[in-house]
Write an enzyme that holds these catalytic residues in place. Structure first.
Site, PDB file in Angstrom:
ATOM      1  N   ARG A   1      37.563  40.521  32.308  1.00 19.01           N
ATOM      2  CA  ARG A   1      36.161  40.168  32.050  1.00 19.01           C
ATOM      3  C   ARG A   1      35.243  41.318  32.461  1.00 19.01           C
ATOM      4  O   ARG A   1      34.202  41.116  33.083  1.00 19.01           O
ATOM      5  CB  ARG A   1      35.793  38.887  32.800  1.00 19.01           C
ATOM      6  CG  ARG A   1      36.605  37.677  32.349  1.00 19.01           C
ATOM      7  CD  ARG A   1      36.104  36.387  32.980  1.00 19.01           C
ATOM      8  NE  ARG A   1      36.262  36.363  34.420  1.00 19.01           N
ATOM      9  CZ  ARG A   1      37.384  36.023  35.045  1.00 19.01           C
ATOM     10  NH1 ARG A   1      38.459  35.703  34.348  1.00 19.01           N
ATOM     11  NH2 ARG A   1      37.430  36.009  36.375  1.00 19.01           N
TER      12      ARG A   1
ATOM     13  N   SER B 256      40.054  28.053  47.616  1.00 16.82           N
ATOM     14  CA  SER B 256      40.125  29.491  47.850  1.00 16.82           C
ATOM     15  C   SER B 256      39.036  30.281  47.127  1.00 16.82           C
ATOM     16  O   SER B 256      39.044  31.510  47.160  1.00 16.82           O
ATOM     17  CB  SER B 256      41.497  30.024  47.399  1.00 16.82           C
ATOM     18  OG  SER B 256      41.688  29.808  46.014  1.00 16.82           O
TER      19      SER B 256
ATOM     20  N   GLU C 153      48.878  65.598  22.396  1.00 17.66           N
ATOM     21  CA  GLU C 153      49.108  66.916  21.807  1.00 17.66           C
ATOM     22  C   GLU C 153      48.459  67.040  20.437  1.00 17.66           C
ATOM     23  O   GLU C 153      47.900  68.094  20.091  1.00 17.66           O
ATOM     24  CB  GLU C 153      50.615  67.186  21.688  1.00 17.66           C
ATOM     25  CG  GLU C 153      51.345  67.185  23.017  1.00 17.66           C
ATOM     26  CD  GLU C 153      51.949  65.842  23.374  1.00 17.66           C
ATOM     27  OE1 GLU C 153      53.078  65.813  23.895  1.00 17.66           O
ATOM     28  OE2 GLU C 153      51.281  64.803  23.123  1.00 17.66           O
TER      29      GLU C 153
ATOM     30  N   GLU D 136      49.019  37.430  40.476  1.00 16.56           N
ATOM     31  CA  GLU D 136      48.081  36.661  41.295  1.00 16.56           C
ATOM     32  C   GLU D 136      48.682  35.270  41.477  1.00 16.56           C
ATOM     33  O   GLU D 136      48.665  34.449  40.551  1.00 16.56           O
ATOM     34  CB  GLU D 136      46.703  36.585  40.628  1.00 16.56           C
ATOM     35  CG  GLU D 136      46.028  37.945  40.490  1.00 16.56           C
ATOM     36  CD  GLU D 136      44.600  37.851  39.985  1.00 16.56           C
ATOM     37  OE1 GLU D 136      43.989  36.759  40.102  1.00 16.56           O
ATOM     38  OE2 GLU D 136      44.082  38.859  39.458  1.00 16.56           O
TER      39      GLU D 136
ATOM     40  N   ASP E 246      43.506  26.123  40.565  1.00 18.08           N
ATOM     41  CA  ASP E 246      42.299  26.917  40.290  1.00 18.08           C
ATOM     42  C   ASP E 246      41.862  26.913  38.832  1.00 18.08           C
ATOM     43  O   ASP E 246      40.737  27.325  38.539  1.00 18.08           O
ATOM     44  CB  ASP E 246      42.514  28.370  40.727  1.00 18.08           C
ATOM     45  CG  ASP E 246      42.799  28.501  42.218  1.00 18.08           C
ATOM     46  OD1 ASP E 246      42.397  27.590  42.973  1.00 18.08           O
ATOM     47  OD2 ASP E 246      43.413  29.504  42.618  1.00 18.08           O
TER      48      ASP E 246
ATOM     49  N   THR F 238      53.750  30.811  48.341  1.00 13.11           N
ATOM     50  CA  THR F 238      55.187  30.580  48.149  1.00 13.11           C
ATOM     51  C   THR F 238      55.784  31.592  47.189  1.00 13.11           C
ATOM     52  O   THR F 238      56.812  32.229  47.479  1.00 13.11           O
ATOM     53  CB  THR F 238      55.434  29.156  47.640  1.00 13.11           C
ATOM     54  OG1 THR F 238      54.940  28.212  48.594  1.00 13.11           O
ATOM     55  CG2 THR F 238      56.926  28.913  47.436  1.00 13.11           C
ATOM     56  N   LEU F 239      55.168  31.748  46.032  1.00 11.49           N
ATOM     57  CA  LEU F 239      55.687  32.686  45.044  1.00 11.49           C
ATOM     58  C   LEU F 239      55.511  34.131  45.501  1.00 11.49           C
ATOM     59  O   LEU F 239      56.371  34.983  45.265  1.00 11.49           O
ATOM     60  CB  LEU F 239      54.998  32.460  43.693  1.00 11.49           C
ATOM     61  CG  LEU F 239      55.569  33.193  42.474  1.00 11.49           C
ATOM     62  CD1 LEU F 239      57.075  33.062  42.385  1.00 11.49           C
ATOM     63  CD2 LEU F 239      54.909  32.672  41.203  1.00 11.49           C
TER      64      LEU F 239
ATOM     65  N   CYS G  82      57.107  64.218  22.807  1.00  8.79           N
ATOM     66  CA  CYS G  82      58.112  63.369  22.167  1.00  8.79           C
ATOM     67  C   CYS G  82      58.750  64.114  20.994  1.00  8.79           C
ATOM     68  O   CYS G  82      58.151  64.999  20.385  1.00  8.79           O
ATOM     69  CB  CYS G  82      57.490  62.055  21.701  1.00  8.79           C
ATOM     70  SG  CYS G  82      56.240  62.258  20.408  1.00  8.79           S
TER      71      CYS G  82
END
Length: 374
Positions: free
Chosen positions: A213, A174, A58, A305, A206, A309-310, A81
């Site tokens: 990036r 992977s 605004e 990412e 990994d 399992t997670l 606001c």
């Protein structure tokens, strides 16, 4: 009472939403907001919130309009606001500028505002209306809305898999399942997030950087993109002090439940912040409490990412809002690892249903976006 909006109102709010989207990668942790000021069927000023701590939408629009704002209509994608933070209240600025009408796409879910901004405008004699393109406005700020209403961030789980649903070879290898275009697209998802969360298994396998990036020019913005907080779930503090995830900006948070003071000291000395949270059961950290902690730190969108399992644990606990899958046109075989490990799904009725919201080609791969059940 239902408010009738005409075609010009719709056109102006749609333009305000396009302006708001220009802050997609730079306003964190503030919401993305756009504003258009029109008078006598003509736009006299417009603006958007460009970065946290800078002028709100605004204010930028009023500055562009100048005296022409007097008697005009302000179209804003979020209720103005009415409190003073890093900047002054936008409701007061609109009143002082002499606008005659304010149309807000949606009410601000922030309890500090939540209708008070519109009420202040009405008390000053300004005609107000709310609800024009409200769903589109909310979709632009899913994390801000959820954090304000539920005390949790919007969780976006990203995964890359082969055509037969595999995310890594049996050995854990992977890199890379998808092509360069898909990996660049992931950078955009990271850049719109306040935090990137991973698990210690991914760090050890990994050694990722988990940063953004991609440059401002490719994102179509004038400022350098926001670098999210990197978060590692590491119950036993196994993160190597020389891991690439430390980066050079001091924005690494390791959540753990370990008494090992030597390891804690080494990680702190390397530049990480450590927070201890209780485990859920005997092994895994409490995922909901983790997300609550991130919300307290003003994380609106949490990009995830992680390994199978997670990923499975987050899906099983209904903590994922959006699952984004990049699917590559190759086969990895039945010995390779699956997308998510979710115990207890024994019958067809146990399935976790997903709603596909978008499918598109990204380079040589497909991107499938799905909404997850709550």
């Amino acid at each position: 009472m239902t408010v009738a909006f005409d075609s010009f109102d719709h056109e102006m709010m749609a333009r305000a939403l396009r302006l708001a989207r220009r802050g997609l990668y730079t306003t964190q942790p503030n919401p993305r907001v756009g504003c258009v000021i029109a008078r006598d069927g003509e736009i006299v000023g417009e603006g958007f919130h460009e970065y946290a701590g800078g002028p709100h939408a605004e204010i930028n629009a009023l500055a562009a309009a100048g005296e022409r704002a007097r008697g005009a209509t302000a179209y804003v994608t979020l209720e103005p606001c009415c409190h003073t933070g890093k900047t002054g209240p936008c409701s007061t600025a609109l009143i002082d500028a002499g606008v005659a009408r304010v149309v807000a796409a949606m009410e601000d879910p922030n309890p500090r505002v939540a209708g008070k901004g519109l009420a202040q405008l009405r008390e000053a004699g300004i005609d107000t209306a709310v609800g024009l393109l409200a769903a589109e406005a909310a979709a632009l700020n899913p994390g801000f809305v959820k954090r304000m209403r539920e005390g949790l961030p919007f969780v976006r789980l990203k995964s890359a898999m082969s055509l037969d649903g595999r995310t890594a070879m049996a050995s854990g290898e992977s890199m890379w399942i998808t092509g360069p275009a898909a990996r660049r697209d992931v950078q955009r998802l990271r850049a719109r997030s306040e935090a990137i969360l991973t698990g210690i298994g991914t760090v050890l396998a990994d050694d990722p950087e988990l940063n953004v990036r991609i440059g401002a020019a490719e994102l179509g913005i004038a400022r350098a993109p926001y670098q999210p907080l990197r978060v590692v779930l590491d119950s036993d503090l196994r993160t190597p002090p020389d891991a690439r995830i430390f980066g050079d900006d001091g924005r690494l948070l390791i959540i753990h439940d370990s008494d090992d003071e030597e390891r804690a000291g080494a990680l702190t000395a390397a530049g990480a912040e450590l927070v201890r949270l209780p485990r859920e059961g005997e092994s895994r950290l409490d995922l909901r409490k983790t997300l609550e902690l991130l919300a307290e730190r003003e994380v609106n969108e949490c990009h995830v990412e992680v390994g199978a399992t997670l990923a499975g644990a987050l899906l099983a606990e209904r903590l994922v809002d959006e699952l984004v899958i990049y699917m590559a046109p190759h086969l990895m075989g039945d010995a390779a690892r699956g997308l998510a490990t979710i115990p207890g799904l024994l019958k067809m009725s146990d399935r976790i249903a997903l709603e596909i919201t978008d499918v598109r080609v990204i380079g040589s791969d497909w991107r499938i976006s799905t909404r997850c059940p709550r």
